[in-house]
Every structure is written in C-alpha cells, then in structure tokens.
Design an enzyme around this catalytic site. Structure first.
Site, PDB file in Angstrom:
ATOM      1  CE1 TYR A   1     -20.396   9.658  35.928  1.00 30.97           C
ATOM      2  CE2 TYR A   1     -22.116   8.058  35.459  1.00 30.97           C
ATOM      3  CZ  TYR A   1     -20.886   8.365  36.001  1.00 30.97           C
ATOM      4  OH  TYR A   1     -20.137   7.392  36.594  1.00 30.97           O
TER       5      TYR A   1
ATOM      6  CG  PHE B   1      -0.615  -4.384  19.403  1.00 28.67           C
ATOM      7  CD1 PHE B   1       0.427  -3.934  18.605  1.00 28.67           C
ATOM      8  CD2 PHE B   1      -0.961  -3.634  20.520  1.00 28.67           C
ATOM      9  CE1 PHE B   1       1.110  -2.763  18.913  1.00 28.67           C
ATOM     10  CE2 PHE B   1      -0.280  -2.455  20.833  1.00 28.67           C
ATOM     11  CZ  PHE B   1       0.746  -2.021  20.032  1.00 28.67           C
ATOM     12  CG  ASP B   2       3.502  -4.807  21.509  1.00 26.76           C
ATOM     13  OD1 ASP B   2       3.578  -5.529  20.508  1.00 26.76           O
ATOM     14  OD2 ASP B   2       3.928  -3.654  21.581  1.00 26.76           O
TER      15      ASP B   2
ATOM     16  CG  ASP C   1      -6.447  -5.680  17.707  1.00 28.61           C
ATOM     17  OD1 ASP C   1      -6.866  -4.514  17.555  1.00 28.61           O
ATOM     18  OD2 ASP C   1      -5.352  -5.939  18.232  1.00 28.61           O
TER      19      ASP C   1
ATOM     20  CB  ALA D   1      -5.959  -0.751  15.578  1.00 25.80           C
TER      21      ALA D   1
ATOM     22  CE  LYS E   1      -3.067   2.109  16.987  1.00 29.22           C
ATOM     23  NZ  LYS E   1      -3.253   1.931  18.426  1.00 29.22           N
TER      24      LYS E   1
ATOM     25  CG  HIS F   1       8.989  -1.477  24.282  1.00 29.50           C
ATOM     26  ND1 HIS F   1       8.146  -2.327  24.967  1.00 29.50           N
ATOM     27  CD2 HIS F   1       8.199  -0.682  23.541  1.00 29.50           C
ATOM     28  CE1 HIS F   1       6.906  -2.039  24.628  1.00 29.50           C
ATOM     29  NE2 HIS F   1       6.901  -1.056  23.764  1.00 29.50           N
TER      30      HIS F   1
HETATM   31  N1  F0G Z   1      -4.263  -3.450  18.674  1.00 32.88           N
HETATM   32  C1  F0G Z   1      -3.425  -3.036  17.714  1.00 32.88           C
HETATM   33  C2  F0G Z   1      -3.342  -3.799  16.428  1.00 32.88           C
HETATM   34  C3  F0G Z   1      -2.627  -1.900  17.916  1.00 32.88           C
HETATM   35  O1  F0G Z   1      -1.779  -1.512  16.961  1.00 32.88           O
HETATM   36  C4  F0G Z   1      -2.726  -1.204  19.134  1.00 32.88           C
HETATM   37  C5  F0G Z   1      -1.914  -0.030  19.400  1.00 32.88           C
HETATM   38  C6  F0G Z   1      -3.631  -1.670  20.103  1.00 32.88           C
HETATM   39  C7  F0G Z   1      -4.382  -2.795  19.838  1.00 32.88           C
HETATM   40  C8  F0G Z   1      -3.795  -0.993  21.434  1.00 32.88           C
HETATM   41  O2  F0G Z   1      -4.469   0.194  21.284  1.00 32.88           O
HETATM   42  O3  F0G Z   1      -2.832   1.967  21.963  1.00 32.88           O
HETATM   43  O4  F0G Z   1      -5.280   2.433  21.818  1.00 32.88           O
HETATM   44  O5  F0G Z   1      -4.403   1.013  23.624  1.00 32.88           O
HETATM   45  N2  F0G Z   1      -0.921   0.325  18.695  1.00 32.88           N
HETATM   46  C9  F0G Z   1      -0.101   1.516  18.829  1.00 32.88           C
HETATM   47  C10 F0G Z   1       1.036   1.436  17.858  1.00 32.88           C
HETATM   48  C11 F0G Z   1       0.316   1.842  20.208  1.00 32.88           C
HETATM   49  O6  F0G Z   1       1.941   2.294  17.954  1.00 32.88           O
HETATM   50  O7  F0G Z   1       1.043   0.576  16.978  1.00 32.88           O
HETATM   51  P1  F0G Z   1      -4.224   1.456  22.235  1.00 32.88           P
END
Ligand code: F0G
Length: 458
Positions: A72, A124-125, A215, A217, A258, A450
């Site tokens: 843990y 990102f969204d 960010d 990824a 990623k 979506h």
């Molecule tokens: N930032 C970027 C640039 C991303 O592309 C994503 C996720 C996230 C943050 C969030 O990360 O999914 O681990 O919570 N992108 C995926 C996509 C979902 O399909 O592009 P997460």
C-alpha cells in the site's frame, strides 16, 4: 537495391480479430444508433477509435508486471516509477494517478479557481472540461496555420506567442494559474510544438510570473518530430531532447496510455515540493495514497519500463513511419487530411469530402459510419458532435474543422491493416457523391454528448 524499412520488433503474442459482412454491420450500426462508441469491439475489424491504452506492451513490460510490488505504502514499484520520471523527464516530485484526466483533476484542484484564465494550444477535451468545470476559461492560442488542413507547417502545434502575450498582459497573474502546452497537440492533429516555441513560452511565462504545465500524453512523439524537423537537434538522442523540453516546464500532467505504452495509468510531474504537498491531499482524496494513486504496483513497473522504451528512436521511428505509411496511401488516393501527417493519427477532412452534406447533418460522423459500413473500421468524430452545444445559448457549436480521426494504436496493427484502411477509405471517397444525407440527433446528454449520443439516418 535499397533495403526497405521494417518494424523494430517481432511478434510474440497475437489476438484474433473478426471480419464481418456488410449486412451484419448495417444491423449493428443501427442498433448502435449510429454512434461508433456503442459498437462492441467484436463488431469492429480494425479499431482506430483511439491510440489511448490500446497499444501492445513489450516482453520487458510484461516481465515488469511480474515484479510489481503491491504494498500500500512505499512500494518498490513507486520508486521505480519515481526514478524513471526523474531520469527521463527530470521531475523531482510526482504523484501517480489512474489516467490523464485524473492528473488534471488533482492538479487543477490546487491551481484552478472560478474566474481564472488558462491559455494553451487547443486544450484536449478533458483538460478543457476540468477547467470549465471550475468555472475558469480555456483560451486557445494555437497558431492560425493549424486551422487550415492544407497548410504545410512543421510545428502546427505551436502556441502563437503574440496571442499568448496578449492573454498574459490582459489579466493579473493571480488569475492565470498556468499556461498549458500540449505535446503533441492532439486536437490540431497530433501536431508537434517546436523547441524554439517552448523556449518562447518559457520566456513569456517568466516575464509574467506564470507557471508552465505540459500536457504530456504524446511527448515522445513530439521529441521525434523535433529531432527530424528542427535545426540543431538531428544529432541529439530522443532522451536528450525530452530532457531539454521539460527543462522549460514547471509541471506536467500525463496520460501514460499513449507514449508510456501502457493500458492504464497517468501521473503529475512537479518541480516544486510545495505544489506536490498541496496536490497530495487531493490525490489521497480522489485517487489513492501518494505512492500508488490509483495504479497497481505492476502497472507502475510497466509504466516505468514503457517510458524508457517509448523514448527510444527506433521504437518511435517504427511507430510514426506506420502513421506516415497510411497517410501516404490516402494522399495517393486524393483523400484530404490534416497536413503534415501527425504523430498518432490521420485526421481526415470530412468537410472537404462531404461538402454536399450540410454541417447540421454531421459530416465527420457520417463519414465515420460509412467507413465502418465499408470494412468494419472504426474511427472517431472530431467535429460538431464533439464540440457540443454552447453552455449558455444551448446552440450547436460548429468548429472550423470537421475531422474523422483514424488513431493508430502502438505496435498493434501491421501495414497490411493500413492497406485495408486505405482501400476502404478510397471506396468511400469514390462513392462520396452517392452519400446523399447525413445524420440527425435523436437523444443527447447535457454535457460530453459524443460518448452516448443517439443518432438516426436522415
Ligand atoms: N491530454 C491529451 C492530449 C489527450 O489526448 C488525452 C486523452 C488526455 C489528456 C486525457 O487522458 O484519457 O488518460 O484521461 N486522449 C484520448 C484520445 C482519450 O483518444 O485522444 P486520459
């Protein structure tokens, strides 16, 4: 004869995927309400919905899984991940989280408050979601070139430093918790940010006393493009480039699904111990104790190994050359997409292909459904459905670009699959004029529609 390029791996384990008939797909798509998220994965032959968590781990990553320490507190796996982050990204402090958006949730809980402004390159969204959820505003300061798919620019992910400075000079620094640099910029097509641009952002951040968050990824893919495209980096290793990139950041959020090539995981990297202390409280509340934060020990081990493999040139070359291979085929068939070819996906310009269908009938979603019907290939809409409604007026938002993203999972498909995708797309492209109508919304959620939207044919 010149020796052709080939992948820098061989295959040790395989997973069966199933072909289907057009009749079956028509039935399944109808049942799925023309929303590709609703399909069962067994109904998909080649899945390009996302490159997130869908890659193949290496033999070394799988062996690391067996060495995971599930204690843990204070697990060896935590320290392995800590060392990897320090060695590769240069962060002294970090918190594990279960994925990227969880890292955003924890970090933004400390830094973002009502009325704040967060400039960045096409957030990102989920990033935007976590900003807006806290009643702050995400201001997009991406360069204009990114919004024209046919302009060839080596670093279409760059922040426009004039736009950025105008934001920084318009608000007191207390109202700007951070500048977000997304590497690569997913929303603009997996497009990289140049080192010069990162240095420029750092200089402005210092001038106005605002911290910088990456960010991260697809940070390694970004480094690959710097090596190939930016003057002075040809002879540097990916790891050297990555180290320099992060020397200009104060902190980072990471979706490890990623470029760390794991199926689940994330983290926050920080230079400030004080920030780590503040974020720890939220990590414990939302994710888990500070030394596991929503991840198993075995997953932290695989992540540490993945970070190392993911920042090796040969791996990245294999990965990005496959995306280029698909792009060059589509190019040959005259199919328009975001240029230059990005790191993780091809973003097909649906507005150009289905120009005879009104935007109110969701061109990119329509194109995605047609590609699925053609050969069981699943992409994802990056257009008006994703853009959702304006939170105040509740009117549909129609973004400049209507794109169908074909995201390529890492080390998962062969170039024969790329040939199938390209041929299927050519067939859809050739019969585009016979696609007379798009789709209409039957049912939608109040936010993030979506994922669950229900559509019908017009
Ligand atoms: N930032 C970027 C640039 C991303 O592309 C994503 C996720 C996230 C943050 C969030 O990360 O999914 O681990 O919570 N992108 C995926 C996509 C979902 O399909 O592009 P997460």
């Amino acid at each position: 004869m010149e020796i052709p390029f080939a992948e820098s791996f061989k295959i040790k384990m395989v997973e069966t995927i199933k072909r289907s008939t057009r009749e079956e797909r028509e039935e399944w798509l109808k049942t799925a309400n023309y929303n590709l998220f609703n399909l069962k994965s067994d109904q998909v032959f080649i899945d390009l919905l996302t490159d997130s968590g869908t890659g193949a781990m290496s033999d070394k990553q799988w062996s690391e899984m067996m060495l995971g320490d599930e204690s843990y507190a204070g697990a060896r796996s935590y320290y392995k991940m800590k060392d990897a982050l320090k060695n590769i990204l240069g962060f002294d402090h970090f918190l594990p989280t279960h994925q990227g958006r969880a890292a955003e949730n924890v970090l933004f809980s400390v830094l973002v408050k009502d009325g704040d402004v967060v400039p960045g390159n096409s957030h990102f969204d989920t990033t935007k979601g976590h900003i807006e959820f806290r009643k702050a505003k995400a201001v997009d300061v991406t360069i204009d070139e990114a919004f024209d798919t046919q302009i060839d620019h080596p670093f279409k992910g760059n922040l426009d430093l004039v736009k950025l400075e105008s934001v920084l000079s318009s608000y007191p620094k207390e109202q700007i918790p951070m500048i977000i640099v997304t590497v690569t910029c997913n929303t603009s097509g997996g497009q990289p940010v140049s080192m010069k641009n990162m240095k420029g952002v750092r200089a402005l951040a210092d001038k106005y006393g605002v911290p910088v968050c990456y960010d991260s990824a697809r940070f390694a893919e970004n480094a690959y493009f710097i090596k190939l495209r930016e003057e002075g980096y040809q002879d540097k290793t990916i790891k050297e480039i990555v180290k320099e990139m992060y020397s200009y950041a104060d902190m980072a959020t990471m979706s490890s699904k990623k470029d760390a090539i794991v199926n689940m995981g994330g983290f926050i990297g920080m230079k400030s111990k004080d920030l780590w202390k503040q974020a720890s409280t939220y990590n414990i509340m939302f994710e888990g104790y500070v030394t596991y934060g929503g991840m198993s020990g075995r997953d932290m081990n695989a992540l540490a190994q993945g970070l190392d493999e993911g920042t090796e040139f040969d791996y990245l070359e294999t990965r990005i050359k496959q995306v280029e291979y698909l792009g060059s085929k589509l190019e040959e068939y005259g199919i328009p997409f975001q240029k230059p070819i990005g790191g993780h996906a091809i973003f097909v310009d649906a507005k150009k292909i289905l120009s005879h269908i009104p935007k109110e009938e969701f061109q990119a979603q329509t194109l995605g459904c047609e590609l699925y019907l053609e050969a069981g290939i699943r992409g994802v809409e990056i257009g008006a459905i994703l853009a959702d409604r304006d939170p105040e007026t509740r009117e549909n938002r129609y973004p400049d670009l209507e794109l169908l993203r074909l995201a390529i999972p890492r080390r998962t498909y062969t170039n024969n699959h790329m040939d199938v995708i390209a041929a299927a797309f050519k067939n859809v492209f050739d019969r585009r004029k016979s696609i007379k109508h798009g789709l209409r919304i039957v049912d939608e959620a109040p936010i993030m529609r979506h994922f669950t939207v229900q559509l019908d044919k017009i």
